[in-house]
Design a protein around this motif. Structure first.
Motif, PDB file in Angstrom:
ATOM      1  N   ILE A 222       0.835  -1.198   0.000  1.00 22.29           N
ATOM      2  CA  ILE A 222       0.000   0.000   0.000  1.00 22.29           C
ATOM      3  C   ILE A 222       0.873   1.253   0.000  1.00 22.29           C
ATOM      4  CG2 ILE A 222      -1.841  -1.183   1.285  1.00 22.29           C
ATOM      5  CD1 ILE A 222      -0.962   0.454   3.765  1.00 22.29           C
ATOM      6  N   HIS A 223       0.243   2.375  -0.263  1.00 17.88           N
ATOM      7  CA  HIS A 223       0.917   3.666  -0.102  1.00 17.88           C
ATOM      8  C   HIS A 223       0.191   4.448   0.985  1.00 17.88           C
ATOM      9  CE1 HIS A 223      -2.179   6.292  -1.877  1.00 17.88           C
ATOM     10  NE2 HIS A 223      -2.414   5.312  -2.749  1.00 17.88           N
ATOM     11  N   LEU A 224       0.941   5.350   1.610  1.00 15.57           N
ATOM     12  CA  LEU A 224       0.363   6.229   2.632  1.00 15.57           C
ATOM     13  C   LEU A 224       0.327   7.673   2.142  1.00 15.57           C
ATOM     14  CD1 LEU A 224       2.051   4.798   5.875  1.00 15.57           C
ATOM     15  CD2 LEU A 224      -0.183   4.221   4.887  1.00 15.57           C
ATOM     16  N   GLY A 225       0.314   7.830   0.810  1.00 20.17           N
ATOM     17  CA  GLY A 225       0.241   9.176   0.259  1.00 20.17           C
ATOM     18  C   GLY A 225       1.613   9.766   0.016  1.00 20.17           C
ATOM     19  N   GLU A 226       1.602  11.027  -0.387  1.00 10.58           N
ATOM     20  CA  GLU A 226       2.832  11.690  -0.805  1.00 10.58           C
ATOM     21  C   GLU A 226       3.242  12.786   0.181  1.00 10.58           C
ATOM     22  OE1 GLU A 226       0.055  14.781  -1.645  1.00 10.58           O
ATOM     23  OE2 GLU A 226      -0.102  12.619  -1.817  1.00 10.58           O
ATOM     24  N   ARG A 227       4.517  13.181   0.053  1.00  7.05           N
ATOM     25  CA  ARG A 227       5.070  14.291   0.828  1.00  7.05           C
ATOM     26  C   ARG A 227       5.779  15.236  -0.145  1.00  7.05           C
ATOM     27  NH1 ARG A 227       6.770   9.575   4.459  1.00  7.05           N
ATOM     28  NH2 ARG A 227       8.631   9.359   3.155  1.00  7.05           N
ATOM     29  N   ASP A 228       5.735  16.526   0.150  1.00 12.03           N
ATOM     30  CA  ASP A 228       6.504  17.509  -0.618  1.00 12.03           C
ATOM     31  C   ASP A 228       7.772  17.821   0.165  1.00 12.03           C
ATOM     32  OD1 ASP A 228       7.554  20.066  -1.590  1.00 12.03           O
ATOM     33  OD2 ASP A 228       5.740  20.155  -2.795  1.00 12.03           O
ATOM     34  N   CYS A 229       8.913  17.602  -0.471  1.00 12.57           N
ATOM     35  CA  CYS A 229      10.218  17.814   0.187  1.00 12.57           C
ATOM     36  C   CYS A 229      11.062  18.791  -0.617  1.00 12.57           C
ATOM     37  CB  CYS A 229      10.943  16.479   0.333  1.00 12.57           C
ATOM     38  SG  CYS A 229       9.999  15.202   1.169  1.00 12.57           S
ATOM     39  N   SER A 230      10.431  19.804  -1.164  1.00 16.92           N
ATOM     40  CA  SER A 230      11.120  20.702  -2.090  1.00 16.92           C
ATOM     41  C   SER A 230      12.030  21.713  -1.415  1.00 16.92           C
ATOM     42  CB  SER A 230      10.088  21.443  -2.952  1.00 16.92           C
ATOM     43  OG  SER A 230       9.313  20.534  -3.705  1.00 16.92           O
ATOM     44  N   VAL A 231      11.835  21.981  -0.122  1.00 19.00           N
ATOM     45  CA  VAL A 231      12.689  22.962   0.556  1.00 19.00           C
ATOM     46  C   VAL A 231      13.971  22.258   0.981  1.00 19.00           C
ATOM     47  CG1 VAL A 231      12.887  24.640   2.413  1.00 19.00           C
ATOM     48  CG2 VAL A 231      10.663  24.225   1.350  1.00 19.00           C
ATOM     49  N   GLN A 232      15.050  22.576   0.277  1.00 14.48           N
ATOM     50  CA  GLN A 232      16.318  21.882   0.479  1.00 14.48           C
ATOM     51  C   GLN A 232      17.474  22.865   0.476  1.00 14.48           C
ATOM     52  OE1 GLN A 232      16.640  18.984  -2.676  1.00 14.48           O
ATOM     53  NE2 GLN A 232      14.633  18.094  -2.258  1.00 14.48           N
ATOM     54  N   CYS A 256       1.155   7.973  -6.694  1.00 10.56           N
ATOM     55  CA  CYS A 256       0.998   6.911  -5.697  1.00 10.56           C
ATOM     56  C   CYS A 256       0.866   5.538  -6.357  1.00 10.56           C
ATOM     57  CB  CYS A 256      -0.202   7.195  -4.798  1.00 10.56           C
ATOM     58  SG  CYS A 256       0.013   8.668  -3.751  1.00 10.56           S
ATOM     59  N   ALA A 257       0.135   5.488  -7.468  1.00  7.28           N
ATOM     60  CA  ALA A 257      -0.019   4.224  -8.181  1.00  7.28           C
ATOM     61  C   ALA A 257       1.311   3.756  -8.754  1.00  7.28           C
ATOM     62  CB  ALA A 257      -1.047   4.382  -9.305  1.00  7.28           C
ATOM     63  N   ALA A 258       2.121   4.692  -9.250  1.00  3.72           N
ATOM     64  CA  ALA A 258       3.428   4.343  -9.805  1.00  3.72           C
ATOM     65  C   ALA A 258       4.335   3.774  -8.718  1.00  3.72           C
ATOM     66  CB  ALA A 258       4.071   5.573 -10.442  1.00  3.72           C
ATOM     67  N   ALA A 259       4.308   4.377  -7.535  1.00  2.00           N
ATOM     68  CA  ALA A 259       5.148   3.903  -6.427  1.00  2.00           C
ATOM     69  C   ALA A 259       4.766   2.476  -6.028  1.00  2.00           C
ATOM     70  CB  ALA A 259       5.030   4.849  -5.240  1.00  2.00           C
ATOM     71  N   VAL A 260       3.471   2.218  -5.912  1.00  2.00           N
ATOM     72  CA  VAL A 260       3.026   0.868  -5.541  1.00  2.00           C
ATOM     73  C   VAL A 260       3.415  -0.129  -6.628  1.00  2.00           C
ATOM     74  CG1 VAL A 260       1.001  -0.577  -5.142  1.00  2.00           C
ATOM     75  CG2 VAL A 260       1.160   1.658  -4.052  1.00  2.00           C
ATOM     76  N   ARG A 261       3.270   0.272  -7.889  1.00  2.00           N
ATOM     77  CA  ARG A 261       3.631  -0.613  -9.005  1.00  2.00           C
ATOM     78  C   ARG A 261       5.123  -0.955  -8.954  1.00  2.00           C
ATOM     79  NH1 ARG A 261       1.483   2.307 -12.530  1.00  2.00           N
ATOM     80  NH2 ARG A 261       3.268   3.290 -13.554  1.00  2.00           N
ATOM     81  N   GLY A 262       5.941   0.044  -8.658  1.00  2.00           N
ATOM     82  CA  GLY A 262       7.376  -0.199  -8.554  1.00  2.00           C
ATOM     83  C   GLY A 262       7.722  -1.114  -7.403  1.00  2.00           C
ATOM     84  N   ALA A 263       7.060  -0.921  -6.257  1.00  2.00           N
ATOM     85  CA  ALA A 263       7.318  -1.759  -5.087  1.00  2.00           C
ATOM     86  C   ALA A 263       6.916  -3.205  -5.352  1.00  2.00           C
ATOM     87  CB  ALA A 263       6.571  -1.208  -3.876  1.00  2.00           C
ATOM     88  N   GLU A 264       5.771  -3.375  -5.995  1.00  2.00           N
ATOM     89  CA  GLU A 264       5.299  -4.724  -6.304  1.00  2.00           C
ATOM     90  C   GLU A 264       6.214  -5.429  -7.303  1.00  2.00           C
ATOM     91  OE1 GLU A 264       0.480  -4.280  -5.526  1.00  2.00           O
ATOM     92  OE2 GLU A 264       1.288  -3.908  -7.540  1.00  2.00           O
ATOM     93  N   ALA A 265       6.820  -4.652  -8.199  1.00  2.00           N
ATOM     94  CA  ALA A 265       7.674  -5.235  -9.238  1.00  2.00           C
ATOM     95  C   ALA A 265       8.893  -5.938  -8.656  1.00  2.00           C
ATOM     96  CB  ALA A 265       8.114  -4.154 -10.222  1.00  2.00           C
ATOM     97  N   VAL A 266       9.353  -5.480  -7.489  1.00  2.00           N
ATOM     98  CA  VAL A 266      10.542  -6.100  -6.883  1.00  2.00           C
ATOM     99  C   VAL A 266      10.210  -6.908  -5.634  1.00  2.00           C
ATOM    100  CG1 VAL A 266      12.159  -4.406  -7.809  1.00  2.00           C
ATOM    101  CG2 VAL A 266      11.062  -3.969  -5.592  1.00  2.00           C
ATOM    102  N   GLY A 267       8.932  -7.005  -5.296  1.00  2.00           N
ATOM    103  CA  GLY A 267       8.549  -7.731  -4.088  1.00  2.00           C
ATOM    104  C   GLY A 267       9.029  -7.034  -2.831  1.00  2.00           C
TER     105      GLY A 267
END
Length: 445
Positions: A222-232, A256-267
């Motif tokens: 699952i995903h828990l949503g996104e974070r903005d980390c642009s202040v660097q 979020c869907a892309a992240a879950v797809r990537g995680a599932e691709a590598v188990g």
């Protein structure tokens, strides 16, 4: 559940893990260097083992010392926190060989995703968008010039083994590429012990958006949503917020869907983060994947109510995720500011010293994760992070007002000690940040 967990880290993240273990009724073992003998971590843990000198190479990066401490104290698992050995597949493999659970993804997955050049290719195969650039490590400056010519400038050079904002260089024109390549390669060799670099197109006026994922290895990711980390500053995050402001719902869902797809691709098993660069056009591309707990995980916890460290522990013990995607409900806005012992007036150089005063803020919906206390010695050997201040509110305007109030309550004193508190308050007051039109260039702008 494990009866004993060893925490192979220091500072605020070690305190965070110990607290999660205690709530689960799990005994904890801390390891500490000579410099951390009187640390909060040592005081909080049920048992503490001295593992070496202040230099991390002889203590927090010493695999033999840490594994021996785990075996000697009866620890059944090791939580690596972030940094140090947290993304070292060899360490995870050694743990596995000694019958100790490594609280994180498998060595195989860390090996696949830890090589950032190889991870790009792997994720492209899984259908995730990646930036144009090299398909693997770049062998020479001449090859880098040819790839940059095809890709188009500006480009960014990155260390294959890099992390924490280190080992990067932006090159805006061909004339600067050879020097940047040699300088970045030498830095990567010195810092990471791996001089390999890869190259990709650099996106101007971009935002840095990341997605928190968790997989239990038993069919649920699952995903828990996104974070903005642009202040660097210098490619290192200092302010993070969730959810990302001014982000169209369709883009959020696609990220979020892309992240879950990537995680599932590598188990993928455990907690991990997929980091993306978001262009002004709202096109996004994968930058890298962090196979560990992130410094900024509290903002996600604050808006979802999910204890990510608890989930890490349960999953490593063989249990299923305690929730499914439909159970994840995000409420309000959370913001995190990293209070570092640094001098912003001197290019954020470290400002160590002994704390004579250290008073943290409080009040409703304010969380401070810290290991510091009056009398604590901020030494030169480790990261300069003193405390993470996290606030929650129903909306962004109230969250920023609460954060400014909280930062204003900080009282930090000590000879030679400087902090980023004032700088953070000024940054959060900037019009670009208030209107959520800022990019990763905010501090350099």
């Amino acid at each position: 559940m494990f009866s004993t967990v060893l925490v192979a880290n220091r500072g605020e993240i070690a305190v965070r893990v110990i607290r999660a273990c205690r709530e689960l009724g799990v005994r904890t073992v801390a390891v500490y260097s000579t410099a951390d003998r009187d640390s909060s971590v040592v005081r909080l843990a049920d048992e503490a083992v001295h593992i070496g000198p202040p230099q991390a190479k002889g203590s927090y990066l010493s695999v033999p010392a840490i594994v021996e401490s785990a075996l000697r104290t009866g620890a059944q698992a090791i939580h690596p926190g972030y940094g140090f050995l947290s993304e070292d597949p060899d360490f995870a493999e050694v743990c596995e060989a000694h019958g100790i659970a490594f609280i994180g993804p498998s060595p195989r997955v860390m090996q696949q995703l830890g090589d950032k050049a190889a991870a790009r290719a792997l994720m492209a195969e899984a259908g995730l968008p990646v930036l144009p650039g090299s398909t693997g490590a770049v062998a020479s400056a001449a090859e880098a010039k040819e790839i940059a010519r095809r890709t188009g400038y500006p480009v960014i050079l990155k260390a294959v083994a890099g992390g924490g904002g280190r080992g990067m260089a932006v090159v805006r024109e061909p004339g600067g590429l050879v020097h940047a390549f040699e300088r970045t390669r030498a830095h990567a060799r010195a810092v990471f012990g791996d001089e390999r670099l890869y190259l990709e197109r650099f996106v101007e006026d971009a935002r840095h958006i990341e997605v928190q994922v968790i997989g239990d290895g038993q069919g649920t990711t699952i995903h828990l949503g996104e974070r903005d980390c642009s202040v660097q500053r210098r490619h290192q995050k200092i302010v993070e917020e969730a959810p990302a402001p001014n982000l169209p719902v369709a883009v959020r869902d696609a990220l979020c869907a892309a992240a879950v797809r990537g995680a599932e691709a590598v188990g993928y098993v455990g907690a991990g983060t997929f980091e993306f660069v978001l262009a002004p056009s709202m096109d996004f591309h994968l930058m890298e994947i962090n196979c560990r707990l992130q410094v900024e995980h509290p903002v996600t916890e604050m808006i979802t109510g999910v204890d990510i460290v608890r989930e890490q522990l349960l999953i490593a013990a063989g249990q299923r995720l305690s929730l499914r995607q439909e159970d994840v409900v995000r409420r309000g806005v959370a913001v995190e500011c990293r209070v570092n012992a640094e001098d912003p007036e001197r290019d954020f150089s470290p400002a160590p010293g002994r704390l004579t005063e250290f008073v943290t803020p409080g009040g409703p919906f304010v969380r401070v994760d810290t290991h510091a206390y009056p009398g604590f010695l901020v030494g030169p050997h480790y990261d300069s992070l003193l405390a993470k201040t996290v606030v929650w509110a129903p909306d962004r305007e109230q969250a920023l007002a609460r954060m400014d109030r909280a930062l204003g309550e900080f009282r930090v004193g000590g000879e030679g000690v400087r902090t980023t508190v004032g700088f953070l308050r000024r940054t959060l007051a900037r019009p670009e940040f208030r209107s959520a039109t800022h990019t990763t260039g905010l501090i350099g702008a």
